[in-house]
Scaffold this motif. Structure first.
Motif, PDB file in Angstrom:
ATOM      1  N   PRO A  76      13.696   2.993   7.506  1.00  0.00           N
ATOM      2  CA  PRO A  76      13.836   2.271   6.235  1.00  0.00           C
ATOM      3  C   PRO A  76      12.440   2.030   5.653  1.00  0.00           C
ATOM      4  CG  PRO A  76      15.084   1.194   7.995  1.00  0.00           C
ATOM      5  CD  PRO A  76      14.213   2.221   8.648  1.00  0.00           C
ATOM      6  N   ILE A  77      12.260   2.318   4.367  1.00  0.00           N
ATOM      7  CA  ILE A  77      10.936   2.216   3.736  1.00  0.00           C
ATOM      8  C   ILE A  77      11.047   1.497   2.392  1.00  0.00           C
ATOM      9  CG2 ILE A  77       9.829   4.207   4.850  1.00  0.00           C
ATOM     10  CD1 ILE A  77      10.760   5.956   2.545  1.00  0.00           C
ATOM     11  N   PRO A  78       9.942   0.950   1.907  1.00  0.00           N
ATOM     12  CA  PRO A  78       9.967   0.295   0.597  1.00  0.00           C
ATOM     13  C   PRO A  78      10.239   1.307  -0.513  1.00  0.00           C
ATOM     14  CG  PRO A  78       7.895  -0.158   1.763  1.00  0.00           C
ATOM     15  CD  PRO A  78       8.623   0.887   2.539  1.00  0.00           C
ATOM     16  N   ILE A  79      10.606   0.824  -1.672  1.00  0.00           N
ATOM     17  CA  ILE A  79      11.025   1.707  -2.757  1.00  0.00           C
ATOM     18  C   ILE A  79       9.927   2.685  -3.173  1.00  0.00           C
ATOM     19  CG2 ILE A  79      10.467   0.083  -4.656  1.00  0.00           C
ATOM     20  CD1 ILE A  79      13.434   2.592  -4.397  1.00  0.00           C
ATOM     21  N   GLU A  80       8.679   2.256  -3.094  1.00  0.00           N
ATOM     22  CA  GLU A  80       7.578   3.160  -3.478  1.00  0.00           C
ATOM     23  C   GLU A  80       7.580   4.386  -2.563  1.00  0.00           C
ATOM     24  OE1 GLU A  80       6.979  -0.099  -2.517  1.00  0.00           O
ATOM     25  OE2 GLU A  80       7.101  -0.880  -4.565  1.00  0.00           O
ATOM     26  N   GLY A  81       7.788   4.141  -1.283  1.00  0.00           N
ATOM     27  CA  GLY A  81       7.828   5.225  -0.309  1.00  0.00           C
ATOM     28  C   GLY A  81       9.002   6.159  -0.564  1.00  0.00           C
ATOM     29  N   LEU A  82      10.136   5.553  -0.898  1.00  0.00           N
ATOM     30  CA  LEU A  82      11.321   6.364  -1.151  1.00  0.00           C
ATOM     31  C   LEU A  82      11.135   7.229  -2.393  1.00  0.00           C
ATOM     32  CD1 LEU A  82      14.186   7.205  -0.476  1.00  0.00           C
ATOM     33  CD2 LEU A  82      15.013   5.244  -1.777  1.00  0.00           C
ATOM     34  N   ASP A  83      10.586   6.622  -3.444  1.00  0.00           N
ATOM     35  CA  ASP A  83      10.356   7.393  -4.673  1.00  0.00           C
ATOM     36  C   ASP A  83       9.437   8.577  -4.402  1.00  0.00           C
ATOM     37  OD1 ASP A  83      12.029   5.960  -6.289  1.00  0.00           O
ATOM     38  OD2 ASP A  83      10.485   4.576  -7.001  1.00  0.00           O
ATOM     39  N   ALA A  84       8.395   8.349  -3.594  1.00  0.00           N
ATOM     40  CA  ALA A  84       7.472   9.432  -3.252  1.00  0.00           C
ATOM     41  C   ALA A  84       8.203  10.512  -2.457  1.00  0.00           C
ATOM     42  CB  ALA A  84       6.294   8.881  -2.453  1.00  0.00           C
ATOM     43  N   ALA A 104      12.368 -18.880   0.827  1.00  0.00           N
ATOM     44  CA  ALA A 104      12.208 -17.419   0.728  1.00  0.00           C
ATOM     45  C   ALA A 104      12.894 -16.869  -0.514  1.00  0.00           C
ATOM     46  CB  ALA A 104      12.780 -16.751   1.977  1.00  0.00           C
ATOM     47  N   LEU A 105      14.070 -17.401  -0.771  1.00  0.00           N
ATOM     48  CA  LEU A 105      14.846 -16.955  -1.929  1.00  0.00           C
ATOM     49  C   LEU A 105      14.135 -17.350  -3.222  1.00  0.00           C
ATOM     50  CD1 LEU A 105      17.535 -15.458  -2.288  1.00  0.00           C
ATOM     51  CD2 LEU A 105      18.671 -17.679  -2.400  1.00  0.00           C
ATOM     52  N   ALA A 106      13.661 -18.601  -3.247  1.00  0.00           N
ATOM     53  CA  ALA A 106      12.991 -19.110  -4.447  1.00  0.00           C
ATOM     54  C   ALA A 106      11.669 -18.386  -4.700  1.00  0.00           C
ATOM     55  CB  ALA A 106      12.758 -20.607  -4.301  1.00  0.00           C
ATOM     56  N   LEU A 107      10.942 -18.087  -3.633  1.00  0.00           N
ATOM     57  CA  LEU A 107       9.609 -17.485  -3.781  1.00  0.00           C
ATOM     58  C   LEU A 107       9.631 -15.959  -3.718  1.00  0.00           C
ATOM     59  CD1 LEU A 107       7.312 -19.899  -1.724  1.00  0.00           C
ATOM     60  CD2 LEU A 107       7.983 -20.001  -4.141  1.00  0.00           C
ATOM     61  N   GLU A 108      10.836 -15.415  -3.702  1.00  0.00           N
ATOM     62  CA  GLU A 108      10.994 -13.958  -3.701  1.00  0.00           C
ATOM     63  C   GLU A 108      10.279 -13.285  -2.525  1.00  0.00           C
ATOM     64  OE1 GLU A 108      10.178 -12.445  -7.632  1.00  0.00           O
ATOM     65  OE2 GLU A 108      11.184 -14.152  -8.554  1.00  0.00           O
ATOM     66  N   GLN A 109      10.542 -13.834  -1.345  1.00  0.00           N
ATOM     67  CA  GLN A 109       9.965 -13.235  -0.134  1.00  0.00           C
ATOM     68  C   GLN A 109      10.863 -12.156   0.455  1.00  0.00           C
ATOM     69  OE1 GLN A 109       9.333 -16.650   2.361  1.00  0.00           O
ATOM     70  NE2 GLN A 109       7.523 -17.329   1.220  1.00  0.00           N
ATOM     71  N   PHE A 110      12.010 -11.930  -0.176  1.00  0.00           N
ATOM     72  CA  PHE A 110      12.894 -10.874   0.302  1.00  0.00           C
ATOM     73  C   PHE A 110      12.550  -9.559  -0.387  1.00  0.00           C
ATOM     74  CE2 PHE A 110      15.748 -14.575   1.048  1.00  0.00           C
ATOM     75  CZ  PHE A 110      15.818 -14.448   2.420  1.00  0.00           C
ATOM     76  N   GLN A 111      12.816  -8.511   0.327  1.00  0.00           N
ATOM     77  CA  GLN A 111      12.582  -7.185  -0.221  1.00  0.00           C
ATOM     78  C   GLN A 111      13.670  -6.255   0.318  1.00  0.00           C
ATOM     79  OE1 GLN A 111       8.333  -6.366   0.075  1.00  0.00           O
ATOM     80  NE2 GLN A 111       8.773  -4.199  -0.210  1.00  0.00           N
ATOM     81  N   LEU A 112      14.050  -5.280  -0.460  1.00  0.00           N
ATOM     82  CA  LEU A 112      14.969  -4.272   0.067  1.00  0.00           C
ATOM     83  C   LEU A 112      14.164  -3.068   0.537  1.00  0.00           C
ATOM     84  CD1 LEU A 112      18.146  -4.093  -2.218  1.00  0.00           C
ATOM     85  CD2 LEU A 112      17.816  -5.276  -0.041  1.00  0.00           C
ATOM     86  N   TYR A 113      14.497  -2.601   1.731  1.00  0.00           N
ATOM     87  CA  TYR A 113      13.983  -1.333   2.219  1.00  0.00           C
ATOM     88  C   TYR A 113      15.125  -0.332   2.115  1.00  0.00           C
ATOM     89  CZ  TYR A 113       9.366  -2.636   4.011  1.00  0.00           C
ATOM     90  OH  TYR A 113       8.045  -3.007   4.122  1.00  0.00           O
ATOM     91  N   TYR A 114      14.756   0.935   2.060  1.00  0.00           N
ATOM     92  CA  TYR A 114      15.769   1.962   1.848  1.00  0.00           C
ATOM     93  C   TYR A 114      15.666   3.017   2.930  1.00  0.00           C
ATOM     94  CZ  TYR A 114      15.951  -0.255  -2.714  1.00  0.00           C
ATOM     95  OH  TYR A 114      16.087  -1.173  -3.714  1.00  0.00           O
ATOM     96  N   GLN A 115      16.822   3.344   3.509  1.00  0.00           N
ATOM     97  CA  GLN A 115      16.831   4.426   4.507  1.00  0.00           C
ATOM     98  C   GLN A 115      17.719   5.555   3.991  1.00  0.00           C
ATOM     99  OE1 GLN A 115      18.524   3.704   8.452  1.00  0.00           O
ATOM    100  NE2 GLN A 115      16.943   5.034   9.336  1.00  0.00           N
ATOM    101  N   ILE A 116      17.153   6.739   3.908  1.00  0.00           N
ATOM    102  CA  ILE A 116      17.892   7.855   3.305  1.00  0.00           C
ATOM    103  C   ILE A 116      19.063   8.302   4.172  1.00  0.00           C
ATOM    104  CG2 ILE A 116      16.068   8.795   1.831  1.00  0.00           C
ATOM    105  CD1 ILE A 116      15.463  10.822   4.089  1.00  0.00           C
ATOM    106  N   GLN A 117      20.051   8.868   3.489  1.00  0.00           N
ATOM    107  CA  GLN A 117      21.188   9.521   4.123  1.00  0.00           C
ATOM    108  C   GLN A 117      21.129  10.985   3.697  1.00  0.00           C
ATOM    109  OE1 GLN A 117      24.420   7.018   2.657  1.00  0.00           O
ATOM    110  NE2 GLN A 117      24.098   5.571   4.347  1.00  0.00           N
ATOM    111  N   VAL A 118      21.355  11.854   4.653  1.00  0.00           N
ATOM    112  CA  VAL A 118      21.045  13.265   4.475  1.00  0.00           C
ATOM    113  C   VAL A 118      22.247  14.120   4.870  1.00  0.00           C
ATOM    114  CG1 VAL A 118      19.531  15.083   5.404  1.00  0.00           C
ATOM    115  CG2 VAL A 118      18.581  12.842   4.876  1.00  0.00           C
ATOM    116  N   ASP A 119      22.462  15.240   4.154  1.00  0.00           N
ATOM    117  CA  ASP A 119      23.563  16.134   4.535  1.00  0.00           C
ATOM    118  C   ASP A 119      23.070  17.215   5.507  1.00  0.00           C
ATOM    119  OD1 ASP A 119      22.390  18.214   3.105  1.00  0.00           O
ATOM    120  OD2 ASP A 119      23.739  18.053   1.381  1.00  0.00           O
TER     121      ASP A 119
END
Ligand code: C2E
Ligand code: CA
Ligand code: CA
Ligand code: CA
Length: 277
Positions: free
Chosen positions: A261-269, A31-46
């Motif tokens: 938690p969402i992929p970076i494209e979703g977060l950017d949007a 997984a590490l070699a083939l780049e099967q990992f991805q970071l998802y992002y969950q926002i923090q809000v005030d």
């Protein structure tokens, strides 16, 4: 005798567990070699609903099995030491994202929290690794937050505190994750160079129905605030939970009420559509 131990060791059920673990281990290397990992992002809000940052959460997208939960593979990664290269990948990817945010005035204020496991934090060169990654990506270190659990810290309080202090000097912030589920003593808490307590979602879940949970949450908030720490609640799913938290002076939230938690494209949007400024 050793004969008896050997019989017990080759218990078929145990062997099956071992085989599954070994397969998972070799799959993790792939997984590490083939780049099967991805970071998802969950926002923090005030409390006003402004996005102040995000937590990076690791996802393994397996070509056949689909999503594999970190709850399943992080423990194996810890046991096999693979958490070290995986954790470094997480830090690099997170810092790369912070670098991108830093270039845009609309996102430059955002902080990014990463989870660091005990074994990773306890590596003798952890401070050097982080320092190097921060320097290479040329990011503002104050935007990076490391989430540690109580057990990671309490495992070896003196060594951990020393490392935290070195990283804090660099500007990096610390949040104590899953707070309330471990065994922190108040004496430690006051000595650690923490910036934030994160109330564990298990206390947030039934906050509005369970008087014990409500009492614990109130206690954690006042403890954190009295120590001069930020307090964030995770697992916030309902308006009623947010109401309770605001009423008791916890003013930072993370949970499905805001976003999964969402992929970076979703977060950017999401950030582009965020009209909070
Ligand atoms: P955590 O650090 O306590 O992360 C919070 C977990 O709660 C995440 O699960 C998140 O998706 C979930 N969550 C967030 N909001 C809500 C909500 O409103 N309701 C409910 N029911 N759940 C919510 P996830 O992403 O499956 O991660 C599980 C655990 O895996 C994390 O718990 C963390 O301990 C570990 N983990 C994730 N990424 C990493 C990583 O990069 N490195 C390390 N060492 N551990 C990681
Ligand atoms: Ca966390
Ligand atoms: Ca947690
Ligand atoms: Ca957790």
């Amino acid at each position: 005798t050793s004969g008896r131990n050997a019989v017990r060791f080759f218990d078929p059920a145990m062997q099956a567990v071992l085989v599954v673990k070994m397969m998972l281990e070799s799959n993790l290397r792939v997984a590490l070699a083939l780049e099967q990992f991805q970071l998802y992002y969950q926002i923090q809000v005030d409390a006003d609903g402004n996005v102040i940052g995000a937590e990076a959460l690791l996802r393994w997208i397996h070509p056949d099995r689909g999503f594999i939960s970190p709850l399943e593979f992080i423990p194996v990664a810890e046991q096999t030491g693979l958490i070290i290269p995986i954790g470094t990948w997480v830090l690099e990817t997170a810092c790369n994202q912070l670098k991108k945010w830093g270039r845009n005035p609309k996102t430059a204020h955002l902080s990014l929290a990463v989870n660091v496991s005990a074994k990773q934090f306890q590596q003798s060169n952890f401070v050097e690794t982080v320092t190097e990654i921060v320097r290479l990506h040329n990011i503002n270190p104050t935007r990076l937050k490391i989430e540690l659990t109580e057990s990671t810290i309490l495992d070896n309080v003196d060594a951990t505190t020393e490392k935290m202090q070195q990283l804090k000097k660099l500007g990096i912030a610390f949040s104590m994750d899953d707070f309330g589920t471990g065994y922190s003593s108040l004496a430690y808490l006051q000595k650690l160079p923490l910036n934030q307590l994160k109330i564990d979602q298990s206390f947030v879940r039934d906050l509005n129905d369970d008087e014990n949970d409500a009492t614990i949450v109130r206690a954690i908030i006042s403890l954190g605030l009295n120590l001069g720490l930020d307090v964030i609640a995770e697992g916030v799913e309902t308006v009623a939970q947010r109401r309770f938290l605001i009423d008791h002076n916890c003013l930072t939230f993370q949970g499905y009420l805001y976003s999964k938690p969402i992929p970076i494209e979703g977060l950017d949007a999401l950030l582009a559509g965020d009209s909070s400024d």
